[in-house]
Structures are given as structure tokens and as C-alpha cells.
Design a protein around this motif. Structure first.
Motif, PDB file in Angstrom:
ATOM      1  N   LEU A 229       0.965  -1.198  -0.012  1.00 60.37           N
ATOM      2  CA  LEU A 229       0.135   0.056   0.099  1.00 60.37           C
ATOM      3  C   LEU A 229       0.924   1.095   0.232  1.00 60.37           C
ATOM      4  CD1 LEU A 229      -3.047  -0.718   2.574  1.00 60.37           C
ATOM      5  CD2 LEU A 229      -3.094  -0.707  -0.074  1.00 60.37           C
ATOM      6  N   PHE A 230       1.845   1.349   0.995  1.00 61.52           N
ATOM      7  CA  PHE A 230       2.730   2.355   0.848  1.00 61.52           C
ATOM      8  C   PHE A 230       3.450   2.591  -0.610  1.00 61.52           C
ATOM      9  CE2 PHE A 230       5.042   5.399   3.553  1.00 61.52           C
ATOM     10  CZ  PHE A 230       6.234   5.671   2.775  1.00 61.52           C
TER      11      PHE A 230
ATOM     12  N   ILE B 142      -5.071  12.184  -1.856  1.00 61.14           N
ATOM     13  CA  ILE B 142      -5.497  10.944  -1.621  1.00 61.14           C
ATOM     14  C   ILE B 142      -4.516   9.934  -1.544  1.00 61.14           C
ATOM     15  CG2 ILE B 142      -6.921   8.859  -2.579  1.00 61.14           C
ATOM     16  CD1 ILE B 142      -8.624  10.791  -3.764  1.00 61.14           C
TER      17      ILE B 142
ATOM     18  N   GLU C 236      -3.148   9.938   1.700  1.00 60.28           N
ATOM     19  CA  GLU C 236      -3.832   9.470   2.818  1.00 60.28           C
ATOM     20  C   GLU C 236      -3.701   7.932   2.824  1.00 60.28           C
ATOM     21  OE1 GLU C 236      -5.675  10.870   5.220  1.00 60.28           O
ATOM     22  OE2 GLU C 236      -4.702  12.742   4.021  1.00 60.28           O
ATOM     23  N   LEU C 237      -3.444   7.489   1.433  1.00 58.28           N
ATOM     24  CA  LEU C 237      -3.309   6.101   1.524  1.00 58.28           C
ATOM     25  C   LEU C 237      -1.799   5.560   2.172  1.00 58.28           C
ATOM     26  CD1 LEU C 237      -4.147   3.503   0.158  1.00 58.28           C
ATOM     27  CD2 LEU C 237      -2.976   3.991  -1.886  1.00 58.28           C
TER      28      LEU C 237
ATOM     29  N   LEU D 111      -0.520   6.916   4.632  1.00 58.21           N
ATOM     30  CA  LEU D 111      -0.678   7.253   6.183  1.00 58.21           C
ATOM     31  C   LEU D 111      -1.394   5.903   6.857  1.00 58.21           C
ATOM     32  CD1 LEU D 111      -1.417  10.934   6.288  1.00 58.21           C
ATOM     33  CD2 LEU D 111      -0.206   9.726   7.824  1.00 58.21           C
ATOM     34  N   ASN D 112      -2.238   5.524   5.754  1.00 63.24           N
ATOM     35  CA  ASN D 112      -3.048   4.291   6.170  1.00 63.24           C
ATOM     36  C   ASN D 112      -1.996   2.985   6.427  1.00 63.24           C
ATOM     37  OD1 ASN D 112      -6.102   4.262   6.858  1.00 63.24           O
ATOM     38  ND2 ASN D 112      -5.845   5.725   5.314  1.00 63.24           N
TER      39      ASN D 112
ATOM     40  N   ASN E 197      -0.251   3.045   9.432  1.00 65.52           N
ATOM     41  CA  ASN E 197      -1.313   2.743  10.482  1.00 65.52           C
ATOM     42  C   ASN E 197      -1.374   0.910  10.585  1.00 65.52           C
ATOM     43  OD1 ASN E 197      -1.816   5.279  11.403  1.00 65.52           O
ATOM     44  ND2 ASN E 197      -3.746   5.485  10.845  1.00 65.52           N
ATOM     45  N   LEU E 198      -1.593   0.415   9.527  1.00 64.88           N
ATOM     46  CA  LEU E 198      -1.738  -0.850   9.384  1.00 64.88           C
ATOM     47  C   LEU E 198      -0.482  -1.531  10.153  1.00 64.88           C
ATOM     48  CD1 LEU E 198      -3.392  -3.096   8.715  1.00 64.88           C
ATOM     49  CD2 LEU E 198      -2.451  -3.081   6.469  1.00 64.88           C
TER      50      LEU E 198
ATOM     51  N   MET F 208      -4.037   8.910  12.907  1.00 62.51           N
ATOM     52  CA  MET F 208      -5.227   9.010  12.395  1.00 62.51           C
ATOM     53  C   MET F 208      -5.685  10.564  12.457  1.00 62.51           C
ATOM     54  SD  MET F 208      -8.297   6.309  12.619  1.00 62.51           S
ATOM     55  CE  MET F 208      -7.081   5.050  12.890  1.00 62.51           C
TER      56      MET F 208
ATOM     57  N   VAL G  28      -3.988  13.143  13.143  1.00 69.60           N
ATOM     58  CA  VAL G  28      -3.186  14.059  12.598  1.00 69.60           C
ATOM     59  C   VAL G  28      -3.521  13.974  10.885  1.00 69.60           C
ATOM     60  CG1 VAL G  28      -1.078  14.540  11.679  1.00 69.60           C
ATOM     61  CG2 VAL G  28      -1.279  14.074  13.937  1.00 69.60           C
ATOM     62  N   ALA G  29      -3.838  12.723  10.362  1.00 70.27           N
ATOM     63  CA  ALA G  29      -4.040  12.499   8.961  1.00 70.27           C
ATOM     64  C   ALA G  29      -5.310  13.174   8.832  1.00 70.27           C
ATOM     65  CB  ALA G  29      -4.105  11.224   8.506  1.00 70.27           C
ATOM     66  N   ALA G  30      -6.260  13.289   9.535  1.00 72.35           N
ATOM     67  CA  ALA G  30      -7.640  14.102   9.281  1.00 72.35           C
ATOM     68  C   ALA G  30      -7.396  15.372   9.141  1.00 72.35           C
ATOM     69  CB  ALA G  30      -8.586  13.555  10.289  1.00 72.35           C
TER      70      ALA G  30
ATOM     71  N   PHE H  83      -8.066  -4.107  10.482  1.00 73.56           N
ATOM     72  CA  PHE H  83      -7.582  -3.724  11.875  1.00 73.56           C
ATOM     73  C   PHE H  83      -8.478  -4.465  12.732  1.00 73.56           C
ATOM     74  CE2 PHE H  83      -5.031  -0.403  10.916  1.00 73.56           C
ATOM     75  CZ  PHE H  83      -5.447   0.612  10.454  1.00 73.56           C
TER      76      PHE H  83
ATOM     77  N   VAL I 267     -13.108  11.790   6.144  1.00 72.00           N
ATOM     78  CA  VAL I 267     -12.088  12.263   5.176  1.00 72.00           C
ATOM     79  C   VAL I 267     -12.529  12.004   3.726  1.00 72.00           C
ATOM     80  CG1 VAL I 267      -9.747  11.887   4.478  1.00 72.00           C
ATOM     81  CG2 VAL I 267     -10.227  11.886   6.930  1.00 72.00           C
TER      82      VAL I 267
END
Lengths: 109, 629, 131
Positions: free
Chosen positions: A23-24, A42, A45-46, A48-49, A52-53, A75, A77-79, C8, C28
Motif C-alpha cells: 500500500l505504501f 488521496i 492518505e493511502l 498514512l493508512n 497505521n496498518l 489518524m 493528524v491525518a484527518a 484492523f 475524510v
């Protein structure tokens, strides 16, 4: 794929990490290659997710809370960042046609 | 007050005067300068008299300036009869001249006026340091400072291009001499491991090679400072300076420094026979050479300048053949009559509104009687006529040369001296008759000149009196009578090892008579126009002399143009490409680098992200490598 | 986003799952949709002005992927500390830590959100607006 099949089920942490890596990478490619600013946001955001994962995966692996907590913070901060980024984008769009991010190169030189 | 303190005071007075005038003099009213300028010189004179009357002597060390291994330079003053003698001359005659200058320079504005006396006081200080120094280093310091003061004073009217050029020329030639002095000191230090006179003189033994070398090098310094051949061309040009400067520096004191040097270094020169002989030869040749040039000069100060050159040649001749005391006696008498001549000439110039060409004078005797008679006394002294002091001193030198028992060199230089004396009579006569006798020239700038004010006249008269009676302290030239100077200087400057006999006396009288004849002959030629001037008879000689034997031209072609060419080459090939290149190149390079670096600021977002990713790759790689190892 | 939230959940991170759905999928993405609605769909006309961008980025990205892959090989997982597996990932569990050890970052994050909100309001006002 030696690291993945050693006695593991599908819930092996390695899979999750691999997914996060993919994903990264996809996000990175998007940021580098696409020219529309919205798409770039977008993709960020990907990325960042994906991070997170990774965090949550390790949290489960190591059985501690810090990964999840940090993912939560991330999350948030990303928002916030998405909000501000989009607001800027909209602002730019009001004055000019923001189709190509290469047009926004006034900080040249 | 001890002798050492008094000796230091001799130096401190003019130094204090110079500092005061330099710092504040130009802001204070003129009367301050008028008082301080001469007063400090007279103060030194009084201090010297104190030492003289107490018959003081000693080598006084005040503090150690440099001490580095065996190289030790103390600040010490050597007070002996020779240095007291020189100090008396410098401060006494100097005092008269500085007092005279108060009147001569009165047309200057206040700052320049103070500046003049500052320089004069600096000069007096330097000259005193030169003669009082007890070691070679301070001798050289005084030597250099005297050259510097001379530069300042020659170029005093710095708006005049000719003055500035003359000052520069004098300074450059003096520096050549300074180099010789320094090298000579090096040789002496290497040989004797001492810088003080005492240290060096005590160490002298038979080995003469290094002594000869040192003596020759020191001679270079003496030649430059005393304007002897070949380093003489600066002295006539130095007449650009104000007349008191010419009187003080270029007649009475600075140019005699070379004579002092040889006298002080007589332990060296007594052993270094070749250098010693060179001194005499240089002196003799210069004496004749300068005297011949003086015949054709039209500027009154130039005549006196060449005359100075010639008379110093006599002094060199004297010390060169070992007649040290005779040389110093002539130094004293020359100080008297040459300062007298210069100052009287200054009176004339002043009266004639700065006109210096003798052809425009004429007939001043009736209009400026006191100056004219003083000038006559000085002139007769210069020629060497009884009873004036010049006779006794000059003829003593010639007598010593004539009868020196052991050297043919002495006889040869006597011939030079004899001929020079005759020529001296001629040009001096020409000078006096043209300026003061005959009818006033139609080109006269001032119809009715008036005498100088007292402040300018009194020193002249004092010197006239001294020139008249001064000879009687030493009448050895006549073969009998007192010889005070000899006695006084004997210990310090070397013994006269032979006595004058009848033949010398006859030779001296013959010289005097023939010279006087020529003096009068000048009258016949120039005033009565009875005989043709020799310039009509031998025009090529006239031209040769007018061009000063082409020395200036030769120097210009050989030295000046070469240096100029070298400088030009240096400029083109070294300065511009290399030095400027480096300096400018650094700037250009920085600019170019900055320009190229700024290309990375493309302004494109995606480029920047690419750089991020590349950085991330590098970091990841490093982490991996770390972990792996 | 939703798929990710399910992932998750698979990782026993219940609170994070919920947060992901609400924040990301809910807020978002909706925001993005609104902006797309405002600006029109993404078009990329014309050739890219940066000639080497694509090739260079492909190079670097492949390098990055390779490195990440290498990092995943032979990872030794260490033994976890003992925790209460039932409470793992629950809201209470996170909340305890959020309000005790990590109170300070929590408060800071809320200020961050406030700032972002103010910034967004400011940036999106119309021209000539005094407010």
C-alpha cells in the motif's frame, strides 16, 4: 518468500506487513507520478493508512498498546492534514485552474 | 643631575617638542610654535654644554630593548668627546638655524608652520640619536629616521611636484645606504656577536676579511647619506626644500653623518686598509667633481649644494687618510660657514621674493649690506682665506695629505684636493660677484630689496663672527699655535700620527694664494667681462657640466627604466592574472556555484517528492546494512 | 478504507477499527468527495513537463520496495509481555492509557484539530469577507 510460510497461518503478522508495504509503495507511486493535486492528496492518505496498518500489526504481535495508540494519533493528524490540504486546494482552485500540479511552481529558483 | 640623565635629556628635548607640536601645535596660537620649536633645540644645546663642561664621558645603558640568545640590543648612549663634539655642532648650529627659520617660514599658515617645526625637531632628535647611540642598531635607527625627516622636509611644499620627486629621490638613495649599513651590521654581528660599539671594538683582532667587508658596506651607507659619488644625485634636487632645511640638513648636519660614521668606526677602518683607502678616493673624486659642476650653476642654492658635496669630499678625504681630527675640524668649520652661506642666501632669496637665479641679482652689496658682507665672510671661509676658519680646517687637511709619510695614495688625493681648492676659489668668486657686485640685473624682480628682519639676520651675524674667529682654536695649518680640536677628539677619534712641518705650511699658503687669485679672476670674467668666460672657449665642457656628467641620465636609463619595466611585467603577468584572478575567481566561482545549485530549486512538487523518496531509499539501505552487520 | 478497518478488526484492534470507519471512511473520504464535486473529476491533460520523472520514480520506488521486502525477511519477533488478552484492543483498554500515560499528546492532538479547523475556515472564506 521464506519469511512468510514458516509455520504460519494467514494471520501471520508478516502478511499484514507485506500488505502495508505494498500500500505504501502504491501511495508513493501515486504521489510521484500523478499530476492532479487531489489525487496526490488521496495517495498521501493511502501512505498514512499503510503506516497505521503496520503499527497495529506490530501492536498485536508484541501485545502492547503503544502501536494502537500511536495509530490513533496518526489518524487524527491525518484527518487534520487532509482538511487543511483540501482547504488550500479549494482556495487555489478559486483563482486558477488547478489541473496540473506542475503549474504551481512559483517557488522556482 | 648625573651625566646619564643629562645625556637622555639631550634626546628628550627635541622629542618632546616634536610630539607637542605634532599633536597640538597646529591648533595652538602661532606663538607657541615660535617658542617651542627653537627652544627645545637650545635646551639640548644647554644640556650638551653641561656635559661638555663637566668633561663627562661614559657608556650609559638605560634599558634592554631586545634580548634573544646572543643577540642583545640595549638602549645605550655613548657619551665621549666625539659625540659631545657632534652634539655641540648639531644643537648649536641647529639652534641658530631653527631660530632663523622662525622668520623665514612666517608666510606659511599655522598648520604648515607647526608641521615644519615638528619635522625640524624630529630631525634634530634623530640626528642626536645617531651620534649618541652606543650600538649599531640605534645608530641605524637614527640613520633611518634622519633620512625620513629629510624626506619630509625636502617635500615640505608638497603641492609642488618637483619637491615631491626630489624628496622621493633622496629617500630612495638613502635607503640604498641604509641597506648597506644594515648588511654591515650583520657582518659585524656575525663576526663579533655583539651589537654595541664597545662589544665590537673590543673584539677586533687581526683578521681583516670580515672587517673589510663590513667597512665597505658601512661605507655604502656613508656615501649615500653624505651624497658622495655615486649616490650623490639627490643632493642638488634636495634644494627644493625650504632654505633652513638646506642649511641644517644638507650642509651642517645630516650630510656629515657619513664622516661621523667613519670617525666613530675608526678602529675598524684603521685595520681595513682597502676600505679606508676607498673612503679617501671617494672623497677626493667627489670633491673635484662637485666643484667643477658648481662652476656652471645659476641657482644660488645649487652652487651651495655642490659646494657642500665638494667640502664633504674633503672631510672624507681627511678621515680616509687617517687624519680624523682634521676631518672633524673641517666638519665644524664647514657647519659654521656653510650654514652662514645658506642662511645669508635665504635672506637674499627672501628679499628678492623667492627668486633664486643669480643672473637676476647683481649689485646687492649696497642694498643689503649686512647680508652681503656676511656672505662674503662665508665665501672667503669656503675658499680658505686667512683668517677665516675655513682656511685653518681645509689647509690642515691638505697639509696632512701632502706630507703623510707612508702612502702614495695620500699624495694622489692631495693633488685632487689642491685642484679642488683652486676650482672652489673660482666658483665661489663667480657666485659672490654675480650676486652682490656689478650693476643690478635688468631682470631683477625687486627694485629695492630690504634687509631681513632681526630674527633672520642675527643668526647669520653670529655665524659670521664664529666663522671669523673660529679658526683660532686650531691653527695647526700654520704649523704652530693651539690645537684644541685635536686634543679634544684625540681619544675618541684616533691620533694624528705625524706633525706638520715647513713644507706643509708652504703648500697651504700656496693653495690659499692661488685660490684667491682665481676668486678675483672670476670678477674679471663675469663683472668686468675682460676675459671670455670659459663656456665660450670650451662649450662641450660647459654642456658636460651642465648635465652633471650625465649621472642622472645614466641612472635613469640603467636603474629606473629597468625597475619600471620589471614592474610592468610584474603587473601584466603576475598581478593581473594570478592575484586578481584568484580574488576575482573566488567570487565568480561562488556565483557560478550558487547559480548551479539554485537549479535544484525547480519549484516542481514532484521533484521534491522524488528527492524525499531517494532519501528514504538511502536511509532504508543504511538501516539494512546496519542491521545486517 | 472500510477494508482496512476490517483488517484492523482482524488484528484485535476494536477501537481503532471503529475510529477508522468513523474518521477515515466517514469524514475524510466524504470530504474528498465534496471537493471532487466542487472541482470536477481528475483530468491530466497534456504531457508531463518533467521528462525524467516517471523513469526516475520507477527506479526509486522499486528500490524502496526491494528494501522493504528485504527488511521483512528473517524478522525475528520477540516474545511479547503478558497481557490480558480479553481486554486487548478494547475501548477501555485504550482509554486507560490515553488518559494516563499519554494525556499530554492527547491534549495536544485536540489543539491540533482545533487549529486545523480554524485554518480550514479561514482558507475557505470568500474574498472580501471581513469575518
Amino acid at each position: 518468500m521464506s519469511g512468510f510460510s514458516a509455520g504460519g497461518s494467514q494471520l501471520d503478522t508478516s502478511w499484514f506487513l507485506l500488505l502495508a508495504a505494498v500500500l505504501f509503495i502504491l501511495g508513493t507511486i501515486g504521489v510521484l507520478v500523478r499530476r492532479n493535486p487531489l489525487v496526490i492528496l488521496i495517495c498521501i492518505e493511502l501512505m498514512l493508512n499503510a503506516a497505521n496498518l503496520t503499527l497495529v500489526a506490530f501492536s498485536r504481535q508484541l501485545q502492547n498498546y503503544e502501536g494502537q495508540l500511536f495509530a490513533l494519533m496518526s489518524m487524527t493528524v491525518a484527518a487534520a492534514e487532509a482538511v487543511v490540504g483540501l482547504a488550500i486546494l479549494v482556495d487555489i482552485f478559486r483563482h486558477r485552474d488547478a489541473e496540473d500540479i506542475d503549474d504551481l511552481s512559483e517557488l522556482k529558483g | 643631575m648625573s651625566a646619564s640623565t643629562v645625556a637622555l635629556l639631550i634626546l628628550l628635548f627635541p622629542a618632546a617638542g616634536a610630539i607637542l607640536l605634532a599633536g597640538r601645535g597646529w591648533r595652538l596660537p602661532r606663538i607657541v610654535t615660535v617658542i617651542v620649536g627653537p627652544a627645545v633645540v637650545w635646551g639640548s644645546f644647554v644640556a650638551t654644554l653641561v656635559l661638555f663642561s663637566n668633561k663627562a664621558s661614559g657608556d650609559f645603558t638605560y634599558w634592554t630593548w631586545i634580548k634573544s640568545g646572543s643577540f642583545e640590543v640595549p638602549f645605550n648612549l655613548l657619551v665621549d668627546n666625539l659625540s659631545i663634539f657632534m652634539c655641540l655642532v648639531i644643537t648649536g648650529v641647529g639652534g641658530l638655524i631653527v631660530t632663523y627659520a622662525v622668520g623665514y617660514m612666517e608666510k606659511e599658515d599655522d598648520p604648515s608652520y607647526a608641521r615644519f617645526f615638528t619635522y625640524m625637531d624630529v630631525f634634530v632628535f634623530s640626528m642626536l640619536l645617531l651620534v649618541l647611540a652606543g650600538n649599531f642598531i640605534f645608530l641605524i635607527i637614527g640613520w633611518a629616521l634622519v633620512g625620513l625627516s629629510s624626506y619630509f622636509l625636502i617635500g615640505f611644499w608638497y603641492h609642488r611636484r618637483s619637491a615631491v620627486l626630489a624628496a622621493r629621490k633622496a629617500f630612495v638613495m638613502n635607503v640604498i645606504g641604509d641597506v648597506g649599513m644594515i648588511l654591515g651590521t650583520f657582518v659585524l654581528f656575525v663576526t663579533f656577536h655583539a651589537t654595541t660599539y664597545k662589544g665590537v671594538f673590543l673584539g677586533i683582532h687581526g683578521d681583516t676579511t670580515s672587517l673589510e667587508l663590513a667597512a665597505f658596506l658601512l661605507l655604502v651607507g656613508a656615501v649615500a647619506k653624505s651624497a658622495q659619488i655615486p649616490l650623490h644625485t639627490w643632493l642638488p634636487d634636495a634644494m627644493e626644500g625650504p632654505t633652513p632645511v638646506s642649511a641644517l640638513i644638507h650642509a651642517a648636519t645630516m650630510v656629515t653623518a657619513g664622516v661621523y660614521l667613519v670617525g666613530r668606526m675608526h678602529p675598524i677602518y684603521d685595520l681595513a686598509v682597502y676600505a679606508h683607502g676607498a673612503v679617501a678616493i671617494v672623497g677626493a673624486v667627489t670633491a673635484l667633481f662637485a666643484a667643477t659642476i658648481a662652476i656652471v650653476q645659476t641657482d644660488i642654492k645649487r652652487v651651495l649644494a655642490y659646494s657642500t658635496m665638494s667640502q664633504i669630499g674633503y672631510m672624507f678625504l681627511a678621515v680616509g687618510i687617517g687624519a680624523y681630527t682634521a676631518g672633524f675640524f673641517h666638519l665644524l668649520s664647514h657647519a659654521f660657514f656653510k650654514a652662514l652661506l645658506f642662511m645669508a642666501a635665504g635672506n637674499v632669496i627672501h628679499a628678492m621674493h623667492d627668486e633664486q637665479d643669480m643672473r637676476k641679482y647683481g649689485g646687492l652689496l649696497t642694498q643689503l649690506p649686512r647680508t652681503s658682507w656676511s656672505f662674503l665672510i662665508g665665501s672667503l671661509s669656503l675658499v680658505g682665506v686667512i683668517p677665516f676658519v675655513g682656511f685653518f680646517s681645509k689647509e690642515q687637511i691638505l697639509g696632512s695629505a701632502f706630507s703623510k709619510p707612508d702612502a702614495s695614495l695620500a699624495l694622489a688625493v692631495w693633488v685632487f684636493g689642491f685642484v679642488t681648492a683652486l676650482v672652489t676659489g673660482f666658483y665661489t668668486g663667480r657666485m659672490w660677484w654675480m650676486s652682490f657686485a656689478g650693476k643690478p640685473s635688468p631682470q631683477r624682480p625687486v627694485e629695492h630689496p630690504h634687509e631681513a628682519p632681526p630674527v633672520m639676520l642675527v643668526p647669520v651675524l653670529i655665524l659670521a663672527v664664529l666663522a671669523t674667529i673660529g679658526g683660532f682654536i686650531q691653527t695647526r695649518a700654520l704649523g704652530f699655535g693651539p690645537h684644541l680640536v685635536d686634543d679634544f677628539l684625540q681619544a675618541a677619534a684616533g691620533k694624528q700620527s705625524w706633525e706638520g712641518g715647513a713644507s706643509e705650511v708652504i703648500a697651504t699658503l700656496v693653495t690659499m694664494i692661488v685660490a684667491t687669485v682665481l676668486f678675483i679672476a672670476a670678477y674679471r670674467i663675469y663683472i668686468q667681462h675682460a676675459w671670455k668666460p670659459w663656456s665660450a672657449v670650451v662649450p662641450w665642457a660647459q654642456r658636460l657640466l651642465e648635465r652633471k656628467y650625465y649621472f642622472d641620465e645614466i641612472y635613469d636609463a640603467v636603474f629606473v627604466r629597468t625597475m619600471d619595466g620589471l614592474a610592468r611585467v610584474g603587473l601584466r603577468n603576475v598581478e593581473l592574472p594570478i592575484i586578481d584572478g584568484v580574488v576575482e575567481g573566488t567570487g565568480v566561482f561562488a556565483e557560478g556555484a550558487a547559480h548551479n545549485l539554485s537549479l535544484t530549486q525547480s519549484g516542481y512538487f514532484r521533484n521534491y517528492v522524488l528527492v524525499f523518496v531517494a532519501g528514504a531509499v538511502v536511509v532504508a539501505f543504511l538501516l539494512l546494512a546496519r542491521v545486517g552487520s | 478504507m472500510v477494508a482496512l478497518s476490517v483488517l484492523f478488526l482482524l488484528l484485535s484492534a476494536q477501537f481503532v477499527f471503529v475510529a477508522q470507519v468513523i474518521v477515515y471512511a466517514g469524514a475524510v473520504m466524504v470530504l474528498f468527495l465534496f471537493v471532487i464535486a466542487l472541482m470536477g473529476p481528475a483530468k491530466e491533460i497534456g504531457r508531463s513537463r518533467l521528462r525524467f520523472q516517471t523513469s526516475l520514480s520507477a527506479l526509486f520506488v522499486l528500490a524502496l520496495f526491494g528494501l522493504l521486502w528485504a527488511m521483512l525477511q528473517g524478522v525475528q519477533y520477540r516474545q511479547p509481555e503478558q497481557t490480558d488478552l480479553n481486554a486487548f484492543g478494547t475501548v477501555q483498554w485504550i482509554g486507560v492509557y490515553l488518559f494516563t500515560n499519554y494525556l499530554y499528546p492527547f491534549e495536544l492532538t485536540s489543539i491540533l484539530l482545533l487549529v486545523a479547523a480554524i485554518g480550514a475556515i479561514y482558507l475557505s472564506r470568500k474574498e472580501g469577507d471581513e469575518r
